[in-house]
Design a protein around this motif. Sequence first.
Motif, short mmCIF file in Angstrom:
data_model
loop_
_atom_site.label_atom_id
_atom_site.label_comp_id
_atom_site.label_asym_id
_atom_site.label_seq_id
_atom_site.Cartn_x
_atom_site.Cartn_y
_atom_site.Cartn_z
N GLU A 136 40.33 31.95 25.54
CA GLU A 136 41.20 33.11 25.41
C GLU A 136 40.37 34.46 25.85
O GLU A 136 41.14 35.27 26.42
N THR A 137 39.11 34.56 25.35
CA THR A 137 38.58 35.99 25.88
C THR A 137 38.44 36.00 27.38
O THR A 137 38.42 36.97 27.91
N VAL A 138 38.20 34.66 28.18
CA VAL A 138 37.99 34.79 29.65
C VAL A 138 39.33 35.19 30.18
O VAL A 138 39.25 36.25 31.03
N ALA A 139 40.51 34.68 29.55
CA ALA A 139 41.79 35.00 30.18
C ALA A 139 42.04 36.58 29.79
O ALA A 139 42.51 37.35 30.60
N GLU A 140 41.85 37.01 28.68
CA GLU A 140 42.02 38.22 28.34
C GLU A 140 41.26 39.60 28.93
O GLU A 140 41.75 40.34 29.59
N ALA A 141 40.01 39.03 29.35
CA ALA A 141 39.24 40.01 29.98
C ALA A 141 39.53 40.25 31.36
O ALA A 141 39.64 41.21 32.08
N LEU A 142 40.01 39.04 32.09
CA LEU A 142 40.41 39.00 33.62
C LEU A 142 41.65 39.68 33.51
O LEU A 142 42.02 40.61 34.47
N ASP A 143 42.57 39.74 32.60
CA ASP A 143 43.78 40.38 32.55
C ASP A 143 43.71 41.89 32.35
O ASP A 143 44.73 42.63 32.93
N THR A 144 42.67 42.41 32.12
CA THR A 144 42.63 44.00 31.79
C THR A 144 42.16 44.44 33.14
O THR A 144 42.11 45.75 33.30
N VAL A 145 41.57 43.60 34.09
CA VAL A 145 41.16 44.04 35.51
C VAL A 145 42.23 43.61 36.79
O VAL A 145 41.85 42.66 37.17
N PRO A 146 43.07 44.24 36.91
CA PRO A 146 44.12 43.77 37.96
C PRO A 146 43.60 43.53 39.29
O PRO A 146 42.69 44.27 39.82
N GLY A 147 43.70 42.26 39.81
CA GLY A 147 43.16 41.87 41.14
C GLY A 147 41.70 41.30 41.06
O GLY A 147 40.82 40.96 42.06
N ALA A 148 41.03 41.17 39.85
CA ALA A 148 39.83 40.59 39.87
C ALA A 148 39.80 39.24 40.13
O ALA A 148 40.80 38.38 39.80
N GLU A 149 38.75 38.81 41.05
CA GLU A 149 38.34 37.46 41.18
C GLU A 149 37.09 37.00 40.48
O GLU A 149 35.97 37.74 40.59
N LEU A 150 37.34 35.89 39.70
CA LEU A 150 36.01 35.52 39.07
C LEU A 150 35.45 34.55 39.89
O LEU A 150 35.86 33.68 40.44
N ALA A 151 34.07 35.00 40.20
CA ALA A 151 33.17 34.58 41.04
C ALA A 151 32.46 33.30 40.66
O ALA A 151 32.11 32.40 41.27
N GLY A 152 31.90 33.56 39.18
CA GLY A 152 30.79 32.57 38.60
C GLY A 152 30.86 32.76 37.22
O GLY A 152 31.17 34.15 36.67
N ILE A 153 30.40 31.96 36.27
CA ILE A 153 30.46 32.01 34.93
C ILE A 153 28.90 31.65 34.48
O ILE A 153 28.17 30.59 34.97
N GLY A 154 28.42 32.48 33.45
CA GLY A 154 27.05 31.98 32.63
C GLY A 154 27.46 31.80 31.42
O GLY A 154 28.32 32.81 30.65
N LEU A 155 27.00 30.90 30.49
CA LEU A 155 27.10 30.53 28.97
C LEU A 155 25.85 31.05 28.23
O LEU A 155 24.70 30.42 28.73
N ALA A 156 26.11 31.50 27.12
CA ALA A 156 25.07 31.80 26.16
C ALA A 156 25.41 31.18 24.87
O ALA A 156 26.68 31.19 24.65
N ASN A 157 24.55 30.34 24.25
CA ASN A 157 24.97 29.74 23.05
C ASN A 157 24.16 29.97 21.94
O ASN A 157 23.07 30.75 21.96
N GLN A 158 24.56 29.64 20.60
CA GLN A 158 23.81 29.98 19.30
C GLN A 158 22.68 29.41 19.01
O GLN A 158 21.77 29.84 18.41
#
Length: 503
Positions: free
Chosen positions: A50-72
């Motif tokens: 949900e947070t990935v989708a929401e963050a992308l929705d706030t930047v029109p035209g944004a293209e997600l190039a890559g992802i990094g994950l941090a965990n507990q």
Amino acid sequence: MDQGTTSTRTNLYDDSGRCIATARRRSRTTHPQPGWDEQDGNALLAAIEETVAEALDTVPGAELAGIGLANQGESIIAFDRRTGAPLSNAILWSDRRAGTVIDRVRGTAEASRVEGVTGLRLDPYYSAARIAWALTNLPDVAAAAAAGTLAIGTLDTFFIYRLTGGAYVTDPSTGSRTQLMALDDLQFDKECAAAFGIDVALLPALVDTVFAEPLPTTLGAPLYASATDQLAALAALGAINPGDTKMTYGTGCFIDTNVGAAPCRPGHGLMPTFAWSILDEPKAWAIEGGVFTAATAVDWLVGLGLAESAAHVAELAAACAAASDFDLRMHHPQFLPSFTGVGAPWWRPDAAGVLAGLRASTDGHDLAFAVLDGIAQRVADVVDAVDAELGSTATLRADGGLSANRTLMQRQADVCGRPIAIADHQENTAAGAAGLAAIGAGELDLTGLAARAEFHCVVEPQLAEPNRLLERARWRAFVEATSDLEPPALSTAAHRRIEERNS
């Protein structure tokens, strides 16, 4: 993506490393019994999506190039290796139920080998004891293990498995927090696992922090990197050289120091950890000390109705007469922030929070100051240990939500007796995850990631050194005195008194 204890956060960064969007979901922690801390694995995964989708929705035209994950880090979950469905709730790093497992292992011949190979003293803080507890106490987990369909490990393994459609991996920075990985060769150790009653075949494969090959995901871009939260923040804060130290104030406060390209087994109550493995970069190890209760204590005051918000706690503490008066501080209430035990350098897993020195005149201002001062003093305990290990005075940089609390940061500088550089960007766990992903995509290197850290605020100490030493001595006497107030110690004393009376 920073999947932390308190919340799940996704930040979007542009090519220059500037955060251009953020989305956050608070996490719900349940406590089925005192000392038990659990979260719903599916809810955590949904929060990531949900947070990935929401963050992308706030930047029109944004293209997600890559992802990094941090965990507990040390939190664990069991799931079905065929379907990815959880077989347990996430059992969090702060959960203390596995103390009986540690007591059992401590009495075996293998105990010293476990500590030597992993570099970690036996404690329920690490993942191994919780994994062993789940295998023994959760029927669905035991049944899946017997059927050969069980996956069990740190939370990153679950998220990656579900987001990639079946990759069952973790990285050495997370593996080093399990008490199952050999610190020297960065592989899960069969004999260490057996000491806890764990079949090493149940555990995920260990891969580099920045993957040799990115993993396709359901989020619209590949996953390039995965790391435990504190080490992602270490990189983002520019602590890439031996001796560099950072303090991240979140649910707890974790102090990490880069010790270079060879494993270190520190003394002084500190734990060793692996930092990162990146192609064409030297491997890095670190040492860490944890203060397990930080923002949790501030939230506790708010939950009791003694403050309206974390910011209000800072205001109350700043207005406390003891905040600026040394003589008053020497008679002020003291608070040991130990809702989930005391970590480095004391290592008292059975400790509970202690508030002492109350008077009829004690008010909300005093309590707010005592809580913030207790956090600062506990962090100073760890910084003292780091100084002793390094043989020099560590240079301190800070981030995390509570680093915005200027009352706390002033006390921190005062009790540590040195300046503290406050990062402009508080969410460096997410920044580190994104930076490691950019390295994996070939768009950045480690030096470039470190160069992005900015520190425009430096808090200078204002406490005279003789007074600082007196305050620290008073604090250490307080912490040592509270050992007799731990719940097991009180219970033992009660039984002894009854036996003495009956005899």
